[in-house]
Structures are given as C-alpha cells and as structure tokens.
Design a protein around this motif. Sequence first.
Motif, PDB file in Angstrom:
ATOM      1  N   PRO A 187       0.843  -1.202   0.000  1.00 12.13           N
ATOM      2  CA  PRO A 187       0.000   0.000   0.000  1.00 12.13           C
ATOM      3  C   PRO A 187       0.881   1.257   0.000  1.00 12.13           C
ATOM      4  CG  PRO A 187       0.048  -0.948   2.186  1.00 12.13           C
ATOM      5  CD  PRO A 187       0.893  -1.825   1.330  1.00 12.13           C
ATOM      6  N   ILE A 188       1.360   1.628  -1.159  1.00 19.39           N
ATOM      7  CA  ILE A 188       2.315   2.725  -1.263  1.00 19.39           C
ATOM      8  C   ILE A 188       1.686   4.037  -0.790  1.00 19.39           C
ATOM      9  CG2 ILE A 188       1.713   3.266  -3.671  1.00 19.39           C
ATOM     10  CD1 ILE A 188       4.704   3.887  -4.123  1.00 19.39           C
ATOM     11  N   GLY A 189       2.495   4.843  -0.136  1.00 20.76           N
ATOM     12  CA  GLY A 189       2.027   6.150   0.299  1.00 20.76           C
ATOM     13  C   GLY A 189       1.489   6.196   1.710  1.00 20.76           C
ATOM     14  N   VAL A 190       1.326   5.050   2.349  1.00 19.70           N
ATOM     15  CA  VAL A 190       0.824   5.067   3.724  1.00 19.70           C
ATOM     16  C   VAL A 190       1.977   5.439   4.654  1.00 19.70           C
ATOM     17  CG1 VAL A 190       1.193   2.569   3.978  1.00 19.70           C
ATOM     18  CG2 VAL A 190      -0.361   3.749   5.518  1.00 19.70           C
ATOM     19  N   GLY A 191       1.743   6.411   5.525  1.00 19.80           N
ATOM     20  CA  GLY A 191       2.790   6.853   6.433  1.00 19.80           C
ATOM     21  C   GLY A 191       2.381   6.891   7.884  1.00 19.80           C
ATOM     22  N   ASP A 192       1.068   6.887   8.134  1.00 20.49           N
ATOM     23  CA  ASP A 192       0.581   6.953   9.505  1.00 20.49           C
ATOM     24  C   ASP A 192       0.765   5.603  10.194  1.00 20.49           C
ATOM     25  OD1 ASP A 192      -1.283   8.495  11.532  1.00 20.49           O
ATOM     26  OD2 ASP A 192      -2.064   6.445  11.373  1.00 20.49           O
ATOM     27  N   GLU A 193       1.337   5.649  11.378  1.00 22.67           N
ATOM     28  CA  GLU A 193       1.640   4.423  12.111  1.00 22.67           C
ATOM     29  C   GLU A 193       0.399   3.585  12.387  1.00 22.67           C
ATOM     30  OE1 GLU A 193       3.369   3.587  16.528  1.00 22.67           O
ATOM     31  OE2 GLU A 193       4.572   4.893  15.229  1.00 22.67           O
ATOM     32  N   PRO A 206       2.205 -10.855   3.898  1.00 18.47           N
ATOM     33  CA  PRO A 206       3.240  -9.844   4.140  1.00 18.47           C
ATOM     34  C   PRO A 206       2.841  -8.477   3.597  1.00 18.47           C
ATOM     35  CG  PRO A 206       4.196 -11.873   3.269  1.00 18.47           C
ATOM     36  CD  PRO A 206       2.721 -12.001   3.126  1.00 18.47           C
ATOM     37  N   VAL A 207       3.277  -7.430   4.302  1.00 20.42           N
ATOM     38  CA  VAL A 207       2.997  -6.051   3.903  1.00 20.42           C
ATOM     39  C   VAL A 207       4.316  -5.318   3.653  1.00 20.42           C
ATOM     40  CG1 VAL A 207       2.066  -3.823   4.666  1.00 20.42           C
ATOM     41  CG2 VAL A 207       0.794  -5.936   5.120  1.00 20.42           C
ATOM     42  N   ASN A 208       4.370  -4.617   2.535  1.00 18.78           N
ATOM     43  CA  ASN A 208       5.503  -3.760   2.155  1.00 18.78           C
ATOM     44  C   ASN A 208       5.182  -2.331   2.574  1.00 18.78           C
ATOM     45  OD1 ASN A 208       7.388  -3.513  -0.979  1.00 18.78           O
ATOM     46  ND2 ASN A 208       7.456  -2.165   0.766  1.00 18.78           N
ATOM     47  N   SER A 209       6.131  -1.680   3.260  1.00 23.51           N
ATOM     48  CA  SER A 209       5.935  -0.295   3.651  1.00 23.51           C
ATOM     49  C   SER A 209       7.170   0.512   3.286  1.00 23.51           C
ATOM     50  CB  SER A 209       5.638  -0.199   5.151  1.00 23.51           C
ATOM     51  OG  SER A 209       5.222   1.106   5.500  1.00 23.51           O
ATOM     52  N   ASN A 210       7.173   1.796   3.672  1.00 25.24           N
ATOM     53  CA  ASN A 210       8.289   2.699   3.412  1.00 25.24           C
ATOM     54  C   ASN A 210       8.626   3.459   4.686  1.00 25.24           C
ATOM     55  OD1 ASN A 210       6.155   3.269   0.841  1.00 25.24           O
ATOM     56  ND2 ASN A 210       8.155   2.462   0.297  1.00 25.24           N
ATOM     57  N   THR A 211       9.831   4.001   4.751  1.00 24.14           N
ATOM     58  CA  THR A 211      10.138   4.992   5.769  1.00 24.14           C
ATOM     59  C   THR A 211      10.038   6.363   5.131  1.00 24.14           C
ATOM     60  OG1 THR A 211      12.509   4.967   5.282  1.00 24.14           O
ATOM     61  CG2 THR A 211      11.718   3.438   6.968  1.00 24.14           C
ATOM     62  N   ARG A 212       9.705   7.359   5.921  1.00 25.05           N
ATOM     63  CA  ARG A 212       9.596   8.723   5.415  1.00 25.05           C
ATOM     64  C   ARG A 212       9.792   9.688   6.565  1.00 25.05           C
ATOM     65  NH1 ARG A 212       4.414   9.436   2.499  1.00 25.05           N
ATOM     66  NH2 ARG A 212       4.962   7.384   1.697  1.00 25.05           N
ATOM     67  N   PRO A 213      10.213  10.916   6.274  1.00 25.11           N
ATOM     68  CA  PRO A 213      10.404  11.900   7.343  1.00 25.11           C
ATOM     69  C   PRO A 213       9.135  12.069   8.174  1.00 25.11           C
ATOM     70  CG  PRO A 213      11.331  12.712   5.287  1.00 25.11           C
ATOM     71  CD  PRO A 213      10.583  11.454   4.946  1.00 25.11           C
ATOM     72  N   SER A 230      10.800  -0.759   1.258  1.00 25.12           N
ATOM     73  CA  SER A 230      11.503  -0.320   0.053  1.00 25.12           C
ATOM     74  C   SER A 230      11.550   1.202   0.027  1.00 25.12           C
ATOM     75  CB  SER A 230      10.831  -0.889  -1.198  1.00 25.12           C
ATOM     76  OG  SER A 230       9.441  -0.652  -1.194  1.00 25.12           O
ATOM     77  N   TYR A 231      12.390   1.729  -0.857  1.00 23.49           N
ATOM     78  CA  TYR A 231      12.710   3.151  -0.826  1.00 23.49           C
ATOM     79  C   TYR A 231      12.427   3.874  -2.142  1.00 23.49           C
ATOM     80  CZ  TYR A 231      14.884   2.302   3.664  1.00 23.49           C
ATOM     81  OH  TYR A 231      15.089   1.966   4.975  1.00 23.49           O
ATOM     82  N   GLY A 232      11.968   3.167  -3.159  1.00 22.05           N
ATOM     83  CA  GLY A 232      11.671   3.822  -4.425  1.00 22.05           C
ATOM     84  C   GLY A 232      12.880   4.570  -4.968  1.00 22.05           C
ATOM     85  N   PRO A 233      12.682   5.776  -5.519  1.00 24.80           N
ATOM     86  CA  PRO A 233      13.798   6.508  -6.121  1.00 24.80           C
ATOM     87  C   PRO A 233      14.605   7.354  -5.140  1.00 24.80           C
ATOM     88  CG  PRO A 233      11.760   7.702  -6.487  1.00 24.80           C
ATOM     89  CD  PRO A 233      11.377   6.429  -5.751  1.00 24.80           C
TER      90      PRO A 233
END
Length: 252
Positions: A187-193, A206-213, A230-233
């Motif tokens: 679910p790309i773009g999700v940032g809320d914990e 399994p769920v793929n997430s990202n880190t973001r500021p 994953s970190y994309g570009p």
Amino acid sequence: MTTDLKAQADQLRRLHHGPEMLVLPNVWDAASAEIVAGAGYPAVATASAAISAMLGYPDGEGAPWREMFAAAGRVARAVPVPVTVDAEAGYGLQPRELVDRLLEIGVVGCNLEDSDHRSGGLVDPGAQAERLAAIRAASEDAGVPIVINARTDGFLPRSGVAEPERVAEAVRRGRRYLEAGADCVYPIGVGDEHDIAALVTELPGPVNSNTRPGGPDLARLRELGVARVSYGPRFYRQALADLKTAVELLRP
C-alpha cells in the motif's frame, strides 16, 4: 537456468517471511546494484521512477518497456542475489509475455501496481485480481514461481480514494490480490503508524511499507510487523543531489 531462477524465486519468497524484515534500498543500474549487494543485502529491487528518469522518460510507464527491462537485466546480471523489478502496471503485456520477459532478463520478482496510467484512478480490483492470478498461473507454468508484490495505490492523492476510506480500500484490494496469488501487498504512500498497524493486522499476508520523514523508522516498522521495506527513487535522487552539490562547489 530455470532451476537457478526457481531457487532464487524461492529464496526471495522466504525472505518475506522473516525472521528478519526484508529491507530493499532500490537501485537503478548495475553499479548501484553492486553496491547494495556488496553491502550484504540478500536481494536487490529496482525503482521504476529512478530507471525511467535515468533513461530520460517520465515515471508512470512513460518509458518503453523494452528499455526498462534492458536496464533491469543489467542489474540482474551484475549481482548474485535475487532481483525483483518494479514493473509498474505491467506495460500492457499479456501475463505469459510479461513472465517470459522477466525470466529472460534473470528477474524473479516484480511489483505490479493497480493504477491506471491511461485514464487515471485505480483499476477495478476484480480485473486486477484476475490479472494477478493469470500472471501467477503463467509463472507456475514456466517453472519459476515469481514473487509478486501487489502494489495498491489508494493512498496516493491521484487515486481518487477519499482519505477516510483508504485503509479499508487497501485491505479490500489487498485481500483479493493475495487470494489471486500475490505474495505481498504494497500500500504505497501510507505513512501513519496507526494505518500501517491496521493494514498489517487486517491483511493475511506480508505487507511492504516505506520509511519517510516524520513517519515510523525501520525499528518501529519491525515492531509493527511490516515484512518488507523499500525506498523507491530516494537514493537515486540523493545521488543526484550530491552530484549537484559537488559540481557547484567546483565553479569559480
């Protein structure tokens, strides 16, 4: 070759189930792939936005698929670990052709997103599930069960999904995609914990997430039960920013 690729696909699939979280600093060429693999990461993932930019095209299937796959093939040839490629929405390729082209370049996994790059918004979830099932069947028939990371794009503003409905929509789509044979949901773009925790709880895979500021870091994502990050570009853009700073310092 099929036997080697199958072993890599099986290895990549196992990495989605622990015991360690699968961290993928995305790459864009052979040199960046060698750096990631040389640092000890057990798999390598490409970033379509980075590769398309490197080739001089816009993201979102703006680059010809043959050029994208040629770049991904150079990545796969450069490293001894499994490689998964960001295949965007599949470039309109039929399921067996997509699988054959991936295996031809030595790739054993792919991201497939449910954005419709032609009309905007999201693809119908039923149609996307059918496509994923066909790709799963084609890969099994080819003898290499490629690892499918089913990206769902409802958290992106362009998707048209209202913010209060995004978690429920991601769960609805993600469940269908897993039932169709996907190995992981992204679910790309999700940032809320709290949203991430809900997705990990509600999705039976399994769920793929990202880190973001401002968002949860790797340690917190591990605690939440995220399987893959994953970190994309991001690293491609950071490399260009570093180059820009360096060359500007050379000017008199």
